[in-house]
Structure formats: C-alpha cells, structure tokens
Design a protein around this motif. Structure first.
Motif, PDB file in Angstrom:
ATOM      1  N   MET A 354       0.728  -1.252  -0.273  1.00  0.00           N
ATOM      2  CA  MET A 354      -0.023   0.204   0.211  1.00  0.00           C
ATOM      3  C   MET A 354       1.249   1.301  -0.028  1.00  0.00           C
ATOM      4  SD  MET A 354      -3.028   1.122   2.590  1.00  0.00           S
ATOM      5  CE  MET A 354      -2.328   2.459   3.261  1.00  0.00           C
ATOM      6  N   LEU A 355       0.041   1.597  -0.457  1.00  0.00           N
ATOM      7  CA  LEU A 355       0.915   3.420  -1.289  1.00  0.00           C
ATOM      8  C   LEU A 355      -0.537   4.464  -0.345  1.00  0.00           C
ATOM      9  CD1 LEU A 355       3.015   3.455  -4.372  1.00  0.00           C
ATOM     10  CD2 LEU A 355       3.239   3.057  -2.133  1.00  0.00           C
ATOM     11  N   ALA A 356       0.233   5.896   0.682  1.00  0.00           N
ATOM     12  CA  ALA A 356      -0.559   6.831   0.724  1.00  0.00           C
ATOM     13  C   ALA A 356      -0.196   8.022   0.303  1.00  0.00           C
ATOM     14  CB  ALA A 356      -1.275   6.875   2.027  1.00  0.00           C
ATOM     15  N   SER A 357      -0.675   8.801  -0.623  1.00  0.00           N
ATOM     16  CA  SER A 357       0.040  10.278  -1.267  1.00  0.00           C
ATOM     17  C   SER A 357      -1.199  10.883  -0.258  1.00  0.00           C
ATOM     18  CB  SER A 357      -0.228  10.197  -2.672  1.00  0.00           C
ATOM     19  OG  SER A 357      -1.117   9.944  -3.658  1.00  0.00           O
ATOM     20  N   GLY A 358      -0.418  12.519  -0.829  1.00  0.00           N
ATOM     21  CA  GLY A 358      -1.235  13.471  -0.579  1.00  0.00           C
ATOM     22  C   GLY A 358      -1.303  14.795  -1.875  1.00  0.00           C
ATOM     23  N   SER A 359      -2.193  14.887  -1.975  1.00  0.00           N
ATOM     24  CA  SER A 359      -2.709  16.137  -3.524  1.00  0.00           C
ATOM     25  C   SER A 359      -2.258  17.591  -2.889  1.00  0.00           C
ATOM     26  CB  SER A 359      -3.615  15.381  -4.202  1.00  0.00           C
ATOM     27  OG  SER A 359      -3.935  14.237  -4.546  1.00  0.00           O
TER      28      SER A 359
END
Length: 415
Positions: A354-359
């Motif tokens: 899993m990856l999580a990103s902030g835009s």
C-alpha cells in the motif's frame, strides 16, 4: 531555545465476503483471549476423547490442512465450534494471508512490525483499507494557514505548528488525542519546515536557516546556523544529519556533541533542495543521480527509503515513482500518476503493497495498491476550501493528514 513540558511514555484477503468479515471480528476476540485460552489452543491431544474424526488428527496435520484455506474458508471453519475458533485464530495460519493484504503490518520480506495486534484482526481491518471504508474526523484546528509537518511514533503524534513542534498523546482508540500537548519543542524564529525523530532527538529545520536539536526525554535543546536561506528539509540517521535548503546546497552534519554545528560536507546543487533522505547503507558517498530529462520545475517534494536500495519519490510532476538503484538509476521501476494532474506533496508506504499520497488541491488523500496502476480510493479532507495535504502518516488502523488549517484522521478500524 526552549522546551516546555515533558513527554510521557510513550491485501487483503482475496474475495473475502461479509460473512468472513463478521467472523473475523468474532475470532479476533478469541485470538486476544487470556492465557488460559492460549494454553488450551496449544494443548491439542490427538486421539483424545470422543468427537468427530477431525479431533483425532495430529495438530501438525490439522495446521497443514488449514494452511490451504483462504480467509473466507478459514473464517467459516472457525464458526463451527469454540475449539476451532481458537485454533483457527492462530497467527501462524493468518500470517500468509496477511502478507498479501494492504497495510497489515508486514513488510515485503515478511517482517512483522505490529506484533501487539493479532494477525487476524489486522486482516479484518485491511479489508476496510482495500474497500475505502473509514470514518473521517478532525483532531485539531488552528486559526491561520500553516504548512505543518508531522511524525508518528508509538502512541505519540508530533506536529509542527508555526515555530513550535508539539507532541500529542493519542487516545487508546487512535481516533482522538488529548488536546493538551505532552511537550512543546521551540526555538526557531520562523516556521518549522521539516523535522524528523532520530536517536531520541527531534531534529528540525526552519525558515530562519537554522537546524534545531531537541532531546525528546530531556531538557537538552540547541540550534545552530546551517544555511543562508530556509532549511527546507532534514534527515537524521546513524549519528549523521543532512539538510537541504533554498540556497541550492545540501549539507552533512554530525550528531556528535564534539562536532555539533560543524559542517562535514557541502554538496552544491543546480536548484533548490526540497526533500532529502539518508540511505540506510550510510556509505557517506554520492552514489548516483536518479532519473533524467525531467521537466523544468518538476521538483521532488518527498522522498522515502523503503530498503537500502529501493525508494519512493513524488513531487510537482504528479507522479509517484518507485526506484531500485540495483537495476537502474536513470529510469524508475514503477510509477503511478495522480489522475487529476495535481502535484503530490507527500507519500508514505506500508513497506509492502500500500501507498498513500497527499495532493495539492482540496486536501485529497489517495490510497494505492502498488500491484495496480490506478488509484484505489480518494478522500477529500479540506472542502469547501482548497489546501494541499502537506503531510500524512498512518498506522494499521488510522491515517492522519495535515492540511493548512487542520489535522484530520481517517479511522479504518471502526468505519
């Protein structure tokens, strides 16, 4: 420099249906039972007493049979009886399933990072991550817009707010925190840009061009001039501090008290340094340059080592990139594109799938399964006003995201 207060101590199962999830919750309670039940599970006398032929099988053979079951079948087997419920709740049976799940606490190489939580319970929560089922909440709000950064360690969340770094204790449920900070680390004359936790220290870089060093469980606190302009990023590992600045330099410093504040090495760069990270190898040498032919202005805003030879990066050109310097330093191994053409301010990984990103717009947090090209789920946290997600961190049950005026939480344990 000053410090107020003192800190306290502080995927997925394929095709699993609703029945399996409901059972997983029941069996997780069995897995967390007392020592008496644990001892009963260990005692599995083959051929002892009346009952179906299943009870007469040796424990090793029954474990082998159960190892061929998927999560749905294993969960339903545990509903047959209390004895099987306890037996099928063993971490040994759920560990192979958990390693294929999102954010179950296992690295790609099988290391268990969260031994305090039964594996079956983590598989249950992992299904919420995969399906995007969570409950949103707001932990903190502040009056003026900031560019916060944070770190999550144990039961404490460290958050930069203007010139200070505040340490908050999370409540046991993980969905709230005690509003009075455990500690406040101060000393910068302008806003803190980035900070890290390393070697029982908080190492921070500020807009005043200085690096701050604070002892987490003590009163020691010092700062020293590091760059001519703001320190955009810092990292610390193995007694070494590295910093990057708008003045187009990256510098190496020693954490040793005898050399504190003395620059060991300066690296001249062609542009402003926005992100920096130390390889776990700590070779002390410039190994290579990553990538080529980037568009002008395609700055890297966050970089994260997963292993000594693999790392993730993200930035203004809207891509998350996965690099393996053993194969090539000129081309990434994999990449994922932000679907709405937004810059990516931060990226985090569970060390596995899993990856999580902030835009950069509307506080959008995205979850990714690195086995797929597209985004799994997106959550907007800053509506109706637009703000980047400046920083995010997550555990196996919660995700914390900092936007310009608030700190948000996504609760995947009790959606």
């Amino acid at each position: 420099m000053g410090r107020r207060g003192s800190p306290g101590p502080h995927g997925e199962a394929a095709d699993a249906d609703t029945d399996a999830e409901a059972e997983a919750g029941q069996a997780a309670a069995g897995a967390g039972a007392g020592a008496e039940e644990a001892e009963e599970v260990e005692a599995w006398p083959p051929g002892a007493g009346p009952g179906p032929p299943l009870w007469r099988l040796p424990e090793e053979l029954l474990l082998l049979i159960c190892s061929y079951l998927d999560s749905q079948a294993l969960g339903r087997l545990g509903q047959v009886s209390r004895r099987l419920q306890r037996f099928t709740s063993r971490d040994l049976l759920w560990r192979p399933i958990a390693r294929a799940c999102l954010n179950s606490g296992f690295t790609r190489h099988g290391t268990d990072l969260v031994t305090s939580i039964p594996v079956k319970e983590r598989v249950k929560v992992s299904q919420n991550w995969r399906r995007g089922r969570c409950r949103q909440g707001t932990l903190l709000k502040w009056r003026r817009n900031l560019m916060p950064w944070m770190q999550l360690e144990g039961g404490c969340l460290y958050l930069s707010q203007a010139e200070d770094i505040q340490a908050y204790q999370l409540c046991p449920d993980g969905s709230s925190l005690y509003c009075r900070p455990l500690a406040i680390f101060s000393g910068h004359e302008e806003d803190v840009c980035r900070f890290v936790l390393a070697s029982s220290h908080v190492v921070s870089g500020g807009g005043d061009g200085k690096i701050g060093l604070h002892k987490v469980n003590g009163t020691f606190s010092i700062k020293f001039s590091a760059h001519e302009q703001e320190v955009n990023c810092v990292d610390c590992q193995g007694g070494v501090i590295v910093s990057g600045s708008r003045d187009r330099t990256a510098k190496v410093w020693s954490l040793s008290s005898s050399q504190l504040g003395q620059c060991l090495h300066t690296i001249q760069t062609e542009d402003r340094v926005w992100s920096i990270a130390i390889s776990p190898l700590l070779s002390g040498q410039l190994m290579t340059h990553l990538g080529r032919d980037f568009h002008r202005g395609a700055g890297v805003l966050d970089v994260l080592y997963e292993t000594p030879s693999t790392l993730l990066s993200c930035g203004y050109d809207t891509y998350i990139r996965y690099w393996d310097i053993r194969t090539s330093s000129q081309k990434c191994v994999m990449e994922w594109e932000e679907p709405h053409d937004s810059a990516l301010y931060c990226v985090q990984s569970d060390g596995n799938h899993m990856l999580a990103s902030g835009s950069s717009y509307y506080g959008v947090v995205r979850l990714w399964d690195r086995r797929q090209k597209g985004c799994l789920h997106a959550f907007s946290l800053s509506s109706p006003t637009s703000s980047p997600v400046y920083c995010l961190r997550f555990s196996t049950t919660h995700l914390y995201a900092a936007v310009a005026s608030a700190l948000h939480v996504l609760d995947f344990k009790t959606p």
